[in-house]
Motif scaffolding. Structure first.
Motif, PDB file in Angstrom:
ATOM      1  N   MET A 159       0.861  -1.177   0.000  1.00 49.14           N
ATOM      2  CA  MET A 159       0.000   0.000   0.000  1.00 49.14           C
ATOM      3  C   MET A 159       0.896   1.225   0.000  1.00 49.14           C
ATOM      4  O   MET A 159       1.758   1.363   0.858  1.00 49.14           O
ATOM      5  N   ARG A 160       0.689   2.109  -0.979  1.00 51.73           N
ATOM      6  CA  ARG A 160       1.339   3.417  -0.984  1.00 51.73           C
ATOM      7  C   ARG A 160       0.398   4.332  -0.219  1.00 51.73           C
ATOM      8  O   ARG A 160      -0.626   4.778  -0.732  1.00 51.73           O
ATOM      9  N   VAL A 161       0.730   4.560   1.028  1.00 56.25           N
ATOM     10  CA  VAL A 161      -0.155   5.233   1.965  1.00 56.25           C
ATOM     11  C   VAL A 161      -0.221   6.732   1.686  1.00 56.25           C
ATOM     12  O   VAL A 161       0.814   7.386   1.561  1.00 56.25           O
ATOM     13  N   SER A 162      -1.448   7.267   1.592  1.00 57.51           N
ATOM     14  CA  SER A 162      -1.625   8.709   1.426  1.00 57.51           C
ATOM     15  C   SER A 162      -2.177   9.345   2.700  1.00 57.51           C
ATOM     16  O   SER A 162      -2.060  10.552   2.882  1.00 57.51           O
ATOM     17  N   ALA A 163      -2.792   8.549   3.575  1.00 56.05           N
ATOM     18  CA  ALA A 163      -3.291   9.042   4.866  1.00 56.05           C
ATOM     19  C   ALA A 163      -3.122   7.931   5.890  1.00 56.05           C
ATOM     20  O   ALA A 163      -3.369   6.758   5.602  1.00 56.05           O
ATOM     21  N   LEU A 164      -2.709   8.319   7.101  1.00 60.29           N
ATOM     22  CA  LEU A 164      -2.398   7.351   8.139  1.00 60.29           C
ATOM     23  C   LEU A 164      -2.810   7.927   9.481  1.00 60.29           C
ATOM     24  O   LEU A 164      -2.557   9.097   9.759  1.00 60.29           O
ATOM     25  N   GLY A 165      -3.455   7.116  10.302  1.00 60.51           N
ATOM     26  CA  GLY A 165      -3.820   7.583  11.628  1.00 60.51           C
ATOM     27  C   GLY A 165      -3.921   6.435  12.605  1.00 60.51           C
ATOM     28  O   GLY A 165      -4.007   5.264  12.212  1.00 60.51           O
TER      29      GLY A 165
END
Length: 150
Positions: free
Chosen positions: A98-104
């Motif tokens: 996964m090419r992460v664009s948002a992470l929390g």
């Protein structure tokens, strides 16, 4: 290579690493995401299959995530899923990334303290007047948008 945008809730299962690729920083870790379902006959929750994938956070997201996440943390990630194919010892192998664009953080599983990031040194301080408290007071550490920390 197949790509699709998705959001996944999971657990960090490796110690995250940070490395430089050219001028960019990439922050990488493995994630496990379990499916859960209610068995109608027994009335119990059961665990179904597990999805494993590598999560890669590039640029500013990688810089901000570095040093914050640890193995065992619950996370919610949004980004592009990619299937990578390569050959190893004469066999075609596939892995999921996964090419992460948002992470929390997954707040149903973790307690966190949030601090707004400044965009640059000359920017107006975001955590000041009128943005955090209706009465115009600046938020103190541990407060978010007018909500006091427990």
């Amino acid at each position: 290579m197949n790509e699709t945008q998705t959001t996944v809730r999971g657990t960090v299962i490796t110690d995250p690493t940070s490395r430089r690729v050219g001028d960019d920083q990439v922050f990488t870790f493995r994630v496990a995401s379990n499916s859960r379902y209610l068995d109608r006959q027994s009335g119990e929750w059961k665990t179904g299959g597990t999805l494993y994938f590598s999560a890669n956070c590039w640029g500013r997201l990688g810089q901000r995530a570095s040093g914050v996440l640890c193995k065992g943390d619950g996370v919610i990630l949004h980004g592009r899923l990619l299937t990578n194919e390569y050959e190893r010892e004469g066999r075609v192998m596939r892995d999921l990334e996964m090419r992460v664009s948002a992470l929390g953080p997954d707040l149903s599983r973790m307690d966190v303290t949030v601090r707004r990031a400044k965009t640059d040194e000359n920017a107006m301080e975001i955590g000041s007047q009128d943005l955090d408290h209706p009465d115009g007071e600046a938020a103190e550490d541990g407060e978010l948008a007018g909500v006091a920390a427990p």
